[in-house]
Design a protein around this motif. Structure first.
Motif, short mmCIF file in Angstrom:
data_model
loop_
_atom_site.label_atom_id
_atom_site.label_comp_id
_atom_site.label_asym_id
_atom_site.label_seq_id
_atom_site.Cartn_x
_atom_site.Cartn_y
_atom_site.Cartn_z
N GLN A 248 40.59 36.62 43.05
CA GLN A 248 39.76 37.78 43.41
C GLN A 248 39.11 37.51 44.77
OE1 GLN A 248 39.78 40.48 41.58
NE2 GLN A 248 40.55 39.70 39.62
N ALA A 255 29.07 39.42 41.35
CA ALA A 255 28.89 38.49 40.24
C ALA A 255 30.24 37.98 39.75
CB ALA A 255 28.16 39.19 39.10
N VAL A 272 41.14 32.01 39.38
CA VAL A 272 40.96 31.85 37.93
C VAL A 272 41.94 30.77 37.45
CG1 VAL A 272 41.04 32.98 35.69
CG2 VAL A 272 40.26 34.24 37.72
N ASN B 128 39.81 44.78 37.02
CA ASN B 128 38.60 43.99 37.28
C ASN B 128 37.50 44.98 37.64
OD1 ASN B 128 36.55 42.38 38.22
ND2 ASN B 128 37.61 41.84 40.13
N GLY B 130 34.32 44.37 37.61
CA GLY B 130 33.08 43.75 38.06
C GLY B 130 32.85 42.33 37.56
N MET B 131 33.66 41.94 36.56
CA MET B 131 33.50 40.58 36.04
C MET B 131 34.09 39.57 37.02
SD MET B 131 34.48 39.15 32.28
CE MET B 131 34.13 37.43 31.81
N ASN B 132 35.03 40.05 37.85
CA ASN B 132 35.69 39.20 38.84
C ASN B 132 36.41 38.01 38.23
OD1 ASN B 132 35.28 40.61 41.30
ND2 ASN B 132 33.11 40.07 41.23
N ARG B 133 37.06 38.29 37.10
CA ARG B 133 37.91 37.27 36.51
C ARG B 133 39.34 37.77 36.67
NH1 ARG B 133 36.88 35.39 30.32
NH2 ARG B 133 37.91 37.40 30.05
N LEU B 134 39.99 38.27 35.62
CA LEU B 134 41.35 38.78 35.80
C LEU B 134 41.32 40.30 36.03
CD1 LEU B 134 43.35 36.89 33.00
CD2 LEU B 134 42.98 36.23 35.39
N GLY B 135 42.33 40.80 36.71
CA GLY B 135 42.51 42.24 36.81
C GLY B 135 42.59 42.76 38.24
N HIS B 162 37.56 44.39 30.87
CA HIS B 162 36.79 43.45 30.06
C HIS B 162 35.38 43.37 30.61
CE1 HIS B 162 36.50 40.35 27.02
NE2 HIS B 162 35.94 39.53 27.88
#
Lengths: 361, 361
Positions: A248, A255, A272, B128, B130-135, B162
């Motif tokens: 990302q 956040a 990730v 994604n 806003g979690m800024n993990r996958l997507g 998610h």
């Protein structure tokens, strides 16, 4: 296909570390400690890595039987002894030596040995010399010794204790020398080998006389304290690695992860990693825990999730999906990761989960 | 015989918790999340406990295949999708639905689907938000959707995201509603089911529309936050128990355990429990972590060791070697133990080690 995460075990590192343990304890015999599935490295690999040990020591009676099935011929010691009468059948079938640390075990042994005359069971009689975990108090130790010595079926009785602060000998609450002095008083006049030394004693206190040493964590290339594993010449036997599975690009102020605990101060590239706490990576690892991506040292960002965590890739040129990630191993010690997470390498090595595939280097 | 430690799984609790998940999300279909070996409860048991789910969701392609081998006929979703081309053979062989969260996966799908015309793969396209993990970012989401929609071999496309703070909706850094609003903007005008809800949404935010809900930790009887599992009517599916294997009577001023971190203020009776961090009990659990011995609530004393920890038995009348110890389960929630150790129930459930025997209630 499993996920990209992988634990790689280097049998030659196990052998190397055992040689170091031996060199540090000249004249002593070595119980290589293989409890908890050889600290997560696997019993079959431990048998190969520790072929030159004088014996293997562990706490799980069922795993002790497995060691025999896997072909280990030399002595095996149950460090907590047997838990009930049924275990004594395993003790005799698998020719196990047993720790005796409480009076109920003596009663079980008396009852069991009265029923047969074939076996000689070697005993490691454990004294509680101040750790207040398992073992007879110094006062009770002598009576326990006499009661065991009176049993026809008992072979050698080794005099054993365990040190609470071998990694911190000047601990003000219980100095190492106080435990040793208590032990010496308790065994005064008793014949038998002495078994006192764990990894920390083997590495740092060769002056303590121990006929048997019981190295554990050092054999796997992690430190029991008192210095880095590398400074003792130890080599990590386990490498835990994975890959980047997502990237990302985030703006300043965004956040990352559960709880949004990390907020970027500048624009960042965040990767990730296919590794989470359900793989055994510690959820306590805070932002800033070291990680190596494509050979470049960087750090974690935000909360560790069950199956993933994030790393800062801003300064890892060329990092992309598929980039190799070193969680711990050669170049990043498990001790350093553990320290960042407020724990010890022991816990991380044992915690690598069943879903992580293991291979040999 | 194994050591006295034991994990007992109550399949009826799994069923009960699934019914609660369904009742909280009327009209929605349920992916029961079974990653990490069903949060440590075992895939075969999960299949029985979650027979009434609409599908099972996990992240491990190899475990997905196992679910088919174990007889699960309904849908299976890979929550992180496939990791490389080889996984796509499993996807078709095991009829898996897959999350797509990055553009490289679309390229793999295009290459794979071009080689065959038989399969229709259902996709869960992940944003994604806003979690800024996958997507995919909201901007990239629409293009990804169009590219997948153009593929002959793609079946349904579910619109998925998610949430980072479903358990803490007013989180100042990323409020729940901000993520939902971002998601809504990103999917505006796109056809397809929506998959937004995890356990916390299912329990606490029924107002959020989600055609599929993806409950995880709640199904095992632990809380995702926002209240105790019991307050939501959930029942613990796992009981972790052990026994007292040693007892020490100590004087005031004596130390217990590694590092001698606990010093008794008064004379005490201290029991040793056959459970340590190599069983999955958290080493971060400080003195005072709750434990139940013979039905009496008491607490841990000193450092958790690899294979043991100590408990205060001073006020547990009749406690002796062999006394039953409840680590967590009915009467002592895993969430409470986790909270004491600075973590969450999820981590503890997943961490129960392979050396712990499992039985069914």
């Amino acid at each position: 296909m499993p996920r990209p995460i992988l634990a790689t075990i280097d049998i030659s590192a196990l052998r190397h570390n055992l040689r170091i343990a031996k060199a540090r304890a000249p004249g002593a015999r070595i119980w290589a400690v293989v409890k908890s599935n050889a600290y997560g490295h696997g019993l079959a690999r431990a048998i190969r890595g520790f072929a030159d040990a004088d014996g293997l020591a562990l706490i799980e009676p069922d795993y002790a039987m497995q060691l025999r099935e896997l072909g280990w011929q030399k002595p095996i010691l149950l460090l907590e002894g047997f838990f009930d009468m049924a275990d004594l059948d395993i003790v005799t079938a698998a020719r196990l030596e047993v720790t005796v640390h409480r009076v109920e075990q003596i009663a079980m042994l008396e009852a069991f040995l009265a029923m047969q005359t074939v076996t000689k069971v070697n005993i490691h009689l454990k004294m509680n010399s101040g750790m207040n975990r398992l073992g007879f108090t110094p006062d009770a130790f002598r009576a326990a010794h006499a009661r065991l010595r009176a049993l026809q079926g008992v072979g050698d009785i080794t005099l054993m204790t365990h040190l609470a602060n071998a990694d911190d000998p000047l601990n003000a609450r219980l100095p190492l020398q106080q435990q040793i002095a208590t032990f010496e008083r308790g065994i005064a006049g008793l014949a038998g080998d002495r078994s006192v030394a764990n990894s920390a004693v083997d590495l740092m206190h060769p002056e303590l006389r121990s006929d048997w040493v019981r190295p554990g964590v050092m054999l796997y290339g992690a430190t029991p304290g008192g210095g880095s594993a590398k400074s003792f010449g130890l080599r990590p036997a386990m490498t835990l690695s994975s890959q980047i599975i997502g990237i990302q690009h985030i703006a300043a102020g965004e956040a990352v992860g559960y709880g949004s605990r990390f907020i970027s101060a500048t624009p960042m590239i965040v990767g990730v990693v296919a590794c989470g706490y359900a793989d055994g990576y510690p959820r306590h690892a805070p932002t800033g825990t070291p990680v190596i991506v494509d050979g470049v040292r960087t750090e974690t960002v935000g909360r560790v999730s069950m199956d993933m965590f994030s790393v800062d890739l801003t300064n890892v040129p060329g990092a992309q999906v598929g980039s190799q990630v070193l969680l711990w191993g050669d170049g990043l010690s498990v001790d350093e990761v553990a320290h960042a997470a407020g724990t010890i390498g022991y816990e991380l090595l044992c915690a690598v989960a069943a879903r992580v595939p293991f291979v040999e280097a």
